[in-house]
Write a protein that holds these residues in place. Structure first.
Motif, PDB file in Angstrom:
ATOM      1  N   GLY A 171     -28.865 -73.287 -21.028  1.00 43.08           N
ATOM      2  CA  GLY A 171     -28.212 -74.008 -19.949  1.00 43.08           C
ATOM      3  C   GLY A 171     -27.998 -73.111 -18.750  1.00 43.08           C
ATOM      4  O   GLY A 171     -28.505 -71.983 -18.692  1.00 43.08           O
ATOM      5  N   PRO A 172     -27.209 -73.570 -17.773  1.00 43.03           N
ATOM      6  CA  PRO A 172     -26.963 -72.778 -16.567  1.00 43.03           C
ATOM      7  C   PRO A 172     -26.096 -71.553 -16.854  1.00 43.03           C
ATOM      8  O   PRO A 172     -25.244 -71.566 -17.745  1.00 43.03           O
ATOM      9  CB  PRO A 172     -26.225 -73.760 -15.648  1.00 43.03           C
ATOM     10  CG  PRO A 172     -26.476 -75.116 -16.214  1.00 43.03           C
ATOM     11  CD  PRO A 172     -26.635 -74.913 -17.683  1.00 43.03           C
ATOM     12  N   ALA A 173     -26.301 -70.518 -16.080  1.00 43.86           N
ATOM     13  CA  ALA A 173     -25.491 -69.310 -16.216  1.00 43.86           C
ATOM     14  C   ALA A 173     -24.024 -69.598 -15.918  1.00 43.86           C
ATOM     15  O   ALA A 173     -23.127 -69.063 -16.584  1.00 43.86           O
ATOM     16  CB  ALA A 173     -26.015 -68.218 -15.291  1.00 43.86           C
ATOM     17  N   SER A 174     -23.754 -70.421 -14.919  1.00 43.56           N
ATOM     18  CA  SER A 174     -22.366 -70.701 -14.556  1.00 43.56           C
ATOM     19  C   SER A 174     -21.619 -71.392 -15.694  1.00 43.56           C
ATOM     20  O   SER A 174     -20.412 -71.160 -15.890  1.00 43.56           O
ATOM     21  CB  SER A 174     -22.304 -71.565 -13.296  1.00 43.56           C
ATOM     22  OG  SER A 174     -22.965 -72.797 -13.496  1.00 43.56           O
ATOM     23  N   THR A 175     -22.306 -72.218 -16.462  1.00 41.66           N
ATOM     24  CA  THR A 175     -21.666 -72.879 -17.604  1.00 41.66           C
ATOM     25  C   THR A 175     -21.406 -71.884 -18.722  1.00 41.66           C
ATOM     26  O   THR A 175     -20.389 -71.968 -19.424  1.00 41.66           O
ATOM     27  CB  THR A 175     -22.541 -74.040 -18.106  1.00 41.66           C
ATOM     28  OG1 THR A 175     -22.767 -74.958 -17.032  1.00 41.66           O
ATOM     29  CG2 THR A 175     -21.862 -74.787 -19.239  1.00 41.66           C
ATOM     30  N   LEU A 176     -22.300 -70.929 -18.902  1.00 46.57           N
ATOM     31  CA  LEU A 176     -22.059 -69.862 -19.875  1.00 46.57           C
ATOM     32  C   LEU A 176     -20.780 -69.103 -19.514  1.00 46.57           C
ATOM     33  O   LEU A 176     -19.965 -68.785 -20.388  1.00 46.57           O
ATOM     34  CB  LEU A 176     -23.248 -68.912 -19.910  1.00 46.57           C
ATOM     35  CG  LEU A 176     -23.155 -67.747 -20.908  1.00 46.57           C
ATOM     36  CD1 LEU A 176     -23.236 -68.261 -22.335  1.00 46.57           C
ATOM     37  CD2 LEU A 176     -24.250 -66.720 -20.638  1.00 46.57           C
ATOM     38  N   VAL A 177     -20.595 -68.820 -18.240  1.00 48.60           N
ATOM     39  CA  VAL A 177     -19.368 -68.156 -17.789  1.00 48.60           C
ATOM     40  C   VAL A 177     -18.157 -69.021 -18.115  1.00 48.60           C
ATOM     41  O   VAL A 177     -17.133 -68.522 -18.608  1.00 48.60           O
ATOM     42  CB  VAL A 177     -19.431 -67.866 -16.281  1.00 48.60           C
ATOM     43  CG1 VAL A 177     -18.088 -67.348 -15.779  1.00 48.60           C
ATOM     44  CG2 VAL A 177     -20.541 -66.860 -15.972  1.00 48.60           C
ATOM     45  N   LEU A 230     -17.775 -71.086 -20.511  1.00 47.96           N
ATOM     46  CA  LEU A 230     -17.514 -71.033 -21.943  1.00 47.96           C
ATOM     47  C   LEU A 230     -16.731 -69.776 -22.312  1.00 47.96           C
ATOM     48  O   LEU A 230     -15.734 -69.841 -23.038  1.00 47.96           O
ATOM     49  CB  LEU A 230     -18.833 -71.079 -22.713  1.00 47.96           C
ATOM     50  CG  LEU A 230     -19.530 -72.433 -22.790  1.00 47.96           C
ATOM     51  CD1 LEU A 230     -20.964 -72.270 -23.271  1.00 47.96           C
ATOM     52  CD2 LEU A 230     -18.765 -73.368 -23.735  1.00 47.96           C
ATOM     53  N   TYR A 231     -17.186 -68.634 -21.827  1.00 48.34           N
ATOM     54  CA  TYR A 231     -16.510 -67.381 -22.166  1.00 48.34           C
ATOM     55  C   TYR A 231     -15.141 -67.270 -21.510  1.00 48.34           C
ATOM     56  O   TYR A 231     -14.258 -66.587 -22.028  1.00 48.34           O
ATOM     57  CB  TYR A 231     -17.384 -66.189 -21.774  1.00 48.34           C
ATOM     58  CG  TYR A 231     -18.407 -65.845 -22.827  1.00 48.34           C
ATOM     59  CD1 TYR A 231     -18.068 -65.073 -23.937  1.00 48.34           C
ATOM     60  CD2 TYR A 231     -19.728 -66.291 -22.730  1.00 48.34           C
ATOM     61  CE1 TYR A 231     -19.003 -64.755 -24.913  1.00 48.34           C
ATOM     62  CE2 TYR A 231     -20.668 -65.980 -23.705  1.00 48.34           C
ATOM     63  CZ  TYR A 231     -20.291 -65.211 -24.793  1.00 48.34           C
ATOM     64  OH  TYR A 231     -21.215 -64.914 -25.765  1.00 48.34           O
ATOM     65  N   LYS A 256     -19.071 -72.011 -32.356  1.00 47.56           N
ATOM     66  CA  LYS A 256     -18.209 -72.988 -31.704  1.00 47.56           C
ATOM     67  C   LYS A 256     -17.780 -72.462 -30.336  1.00 47.56           C
ATOM     68  O   LYS A 256     -17.672 -71.255 -30.133  1.00 47.56           O
ATOM     69  CB  LYS A 256     -16.963 -73.258 -32.567  1.00 47.56           C
ATOM     70  CG  LYS A 256     -17.265 -73.875 -33.916  1.00 47.56           C
ATOM     71  CD  LYS A 256     -15.981 -74.079 -34.714  1.00 47.56           C
ATOM     72  CE  LYS A 256     -16.266 -74.690 -36.065  1.00 47.56           C
ATOM     73  NZ  LYS A 256     -15.025 -74.862 -36.867  1.00 47.56           N
ATOM     74  N   GLU A 257     -17.543 -73.381 -29.427  1.00 46.08           N
ATOM     75  CA  GLU A 257     -17.119 -72.981 -28.090  1.00 46.08           C
ATOM     76  C   GLU A 257     -15.897 -72.052 -28.128  1.00 46.08           C
ATOM     77  O   GLU A 257     -15.848 -71.040 -27.426  1.00 46.08           O
ATOM     78  CB  GLU A 257     -16.787 -74.215 -27.234  1.00 46.08           C
ATOM     79  CG  GLU A 257     -17.987 -74.943 -26.687  1.00 46.08           C
ATOM     80  CD  GLU A 257     -18.552 -75.983 -27.647  1.00 46.08           C
ATOM     81  OE1 GLU A 257     -18.133 -75.980 -28.834  1.00 46.08           O
ATOM     82  OE2 GLU A 257     -19.395 -76.777 -27.226  1.00 46.08           O
ATOM     83  N   ALA A 258     -14.940 -72.370 -28.985  1.00 44.25           N
ATOM     84  CA  ALA A 258     -13.716 -71.580 -29.038  1.00 44.25           C
ATOM     85  C   ALA A 258     -13.963 -70.151 -29.495  1.00 44.25           C
ATOM     86  O   ALA A 258     -13.187 -69.240 -29.167  1.00 44.25           O
ATOM     87  CB  ALA A 258     -12.702 -72.243 -29.977  1.00 44.25           C
ATOM     88  N   ASP A 259     -15.049 -69.921 -30.234  1.00 40.67           N
ATOM     89  CA  ASP A 259     -15.346 -68.576 -30.734  1.00 40.67           C
ATOM     90  C   ASP A 259     -15.851 -67.645 -29.641  1.00 40.67           C
ATOM     91  O   ASP A 259     -15.918 -66.435 -29.842  1.00 40.67           O
ATOM     92  CB  ASP A 259     -16.384 -68.642 -31.848  1.00 40.67           C
ATOM     93  CG  ASP A 259     -15.867 -69.359 -33.087  1.00 40.67           C
ATOM     94  OD1 ASP A 259     -14.651 -69.290 -33.334  1.00 40.67           O
ATOM     95  OD2 ASP A 259     -16.675 -69.982 -33.798  1.00 40.67           O
ATOM     96  N   LEU A 260     -16.241 -68.202 -28.497  1.00 43.05           N
ATOM     97  CA  LEU A 260     -16.794 -67.388 -27.422  1.00 43.05           C
ATOM     98  C   LEU A 260     -15.740 -66.920 -26.429  1.00 43.05           C
ATOM     99  O   LEU A 260     -16.005 -66.004 -25.639  1.00 43.05           O
ATOM    100  CB  LEU A 260     -17.860 -68.180 -26.654  1.00 43.05           C
ATOM    101  CG  LEU A 260     -19.088 -68.637 -27.453  1.00 43.05           C
ATOM    102  CD1 LEU A 260     -20.027 -69.422 -26.537  1.00 43.05           C
ATOM    103  CD2 LEU A 260     -19.796 -67.469 -28.091  1.00 43.05           C
ATOM    104  N   VAL A 261     -14.565 -67.504 -26.460  1.00 40.73           N
ATOM    105  CA  VAL A 261     -13.574 -67.283 -25.402  1.00 40.73           C
ATOM    106  C   VAL A 261     -13.121 -65.823 -25.370  1.00 40.73           C
ATOM    107  O   VAL A 261     -12.640 -65.283 -26.363  1.00 40.73           O
ATOM    108  CB  VAL A 261     -12.374 -68.208 -25.569  1.00 40.73           C
ATOM    109  CG1 VAL A 261     -11.290 -67.880 -24.543  1.00 40.73           C
ATOM    110  CG2 VAL A 261     -12.809 -69.670 -25.431  1.00 40.73           C
ATOM    111  N   LEU A 262     -13.283 -65.186 -24.202  1.00 36.65           N
ATOM    112  CA  LEU A 262     -12.800 -63.828 -23.976  1.00 36.65           C
ATOM    113  C   LEU A 262     -11.391 -63.824 -23.406  1.00 36.65           C
ATOM    114  O   LEU A 262     -10.551 -63.015 -23.757  1.00 36.65           O
ATOM    115  CB  LEU A 262     -13.717 -63.093 -22.989  1.00 36.65           C
ATOM    116  CG  LEU A 262     -15.040 -62.553 -23.508  1.00 36.65           C
ATOM    117  CD1 LEU A 262     -15.834 -61.962 -22.360  1.00 36.65           C
ATOM    118  CD2 LEU A 262     -14.824 -61.513 -24.587  1.00 36.65           C
ATOM    119  N   PHE A 263     -11.147 -64.707 -22.457  1.00 33.51           N
ATOM    120  CA  PHE A 263      -9.830 -64.826 -21.839  1.00 33.51           C
ATOM    121  C   PHE A 263      -9.709 -66.195 -21.231  1.00 33.51           C
ATOM    122  O   PHE A 263     -10.709 -66.857 -20.953  1.00 33.51           O
ATOM    123  CB  PHE A 263      -9.604 -63.747 -20.760  1.00 33.51           C
ATOM    124  CG  PHE A 263     -10.813 -63.497 -19.863  1.00 33.51           C
ATOM    125  CD1 PHE A 263     -11.570 -62.378 -20.034  1.00 33.51           C
ATOM    126  CD2 PHE A 263     -11.161 -64.390 -18.862  1.00 33.51           C
ATOM    127  CE1 PHE A 263     -12.673 -62.137 -19.220  1.00 33.51           C
ATOM    128  CE2 PHE A 263     -12.238 -64.164 -18.046  1.00 33.51           C
ATOM    129  CZ  PHE A 263     -13.005 -63.031 -18.232  1.00 33.51           C
TER     130      PHE A 263
END
Length: 225
Positions: free
Chosen positions: A192-198, A200-201, A217-224
């Motif tokens: 997908g788009p880079a901005s959407t990857l950002v 997610l994190y 899972k989306e929640a597993d990627l969260v940095l902050f």
């Protein structure tokens, strides 16, 4: 086929400063043109306006540059205190402090042991995206600083040992491997788009986005958040 950037890549100490300066050159001129009422626009950060976000960002950078960045300085209580301390400032004064911080923080981040402040530089850029989104500007989590932001995101996820993820980005030629490729988990996949990857994190709103994510899972990627 282009090689995927992997966990053996070393940290680039100049990357956070490059990101901050690039974002300075993109964001500050926009902020200088805003009417005062635009600073009262609500952002995706709960309870925070554009001004609140900018005051938080400028305060954090000032503390870093002045060597007053102790543990707990980014707690909710400390954030509220920093914002309250700037309540009597003009919007222009907040922007002035932010510009100084974005200019001067790079060498401090570069010199910090083990890249301990790299995540702060990345967070500053994400907050700039929060401001652009609140103002209705295009490319909230993209723009001219996207390339160094992606490289720093990959570096920070490696250093923090997050789950490995292979990202094929719509707007980047090279695939990107994020997280720690230890062999214990096969890399998850993102398309997908880079901005959407950002988003997610950074745990930012995903409304209106389209992407494919498998193996995590989306929640597993969260940095902050």
């Amino acid at each position: 086929m282009t090689d995927v950037r992997d966990a053996t890549d070393g940290r680039d100490p100049e990357l956070p400063g490059l990101l901050l300066r690039t974002e300075r050159d993109a964001l500050v001129p926009l902020l200088r043109t805003l009417p005062d009422e635009a600073f009262a626009m609500r952002t995706c950060c709960p309870g925070w306006t554009v001004r609140h976000v900018l005051a938080h960002c400028s305060a954090a950078l000032t503390r870093l540059v002045e060597d007053r960045f102790e543990d707990g300085v980014l707690s909710s209580k400390a954030n509220d205190r920093d914002i309250a301390e700037r309540a009597g400032w003009t919007n222009a004064a907040v922007v002035d402090e932010l510009e100084r911080g974005l200019t001067e923080a790079g060498p401090v981040v570069a010199a910090a042991p083990d890249g301990r402040h790299d995540g702060l530089a990345l967070g500053e850029w994400v907050h700039a995206g929060d401001v652009r989104e609140a103002l209705g500007e295009p490319g909230a989590y993209a723009g001219p600083a996207l390339a160094p932001a992606l490289e720093l995101l990959a570096s920070v996820t490696r250093s923090r040992g997050t789950l490995p993820l292979h990202a094929d980005l719509d707007d980047r030629d090279d695939p990107l491997l994020l997280g720690a490729a230890t062999g214990e988990h096969p890399p998850a996949r993102y398309l997908g788009p880079a901005s959407t990857l950002v988003r997610l994190y950074a745990a930012r709103p995903l409304t209106g986005t389209r992407y494919d994510l498998a193996g995590v899972k989306e929640a597993d990627l969260v940095l902050f958040g």
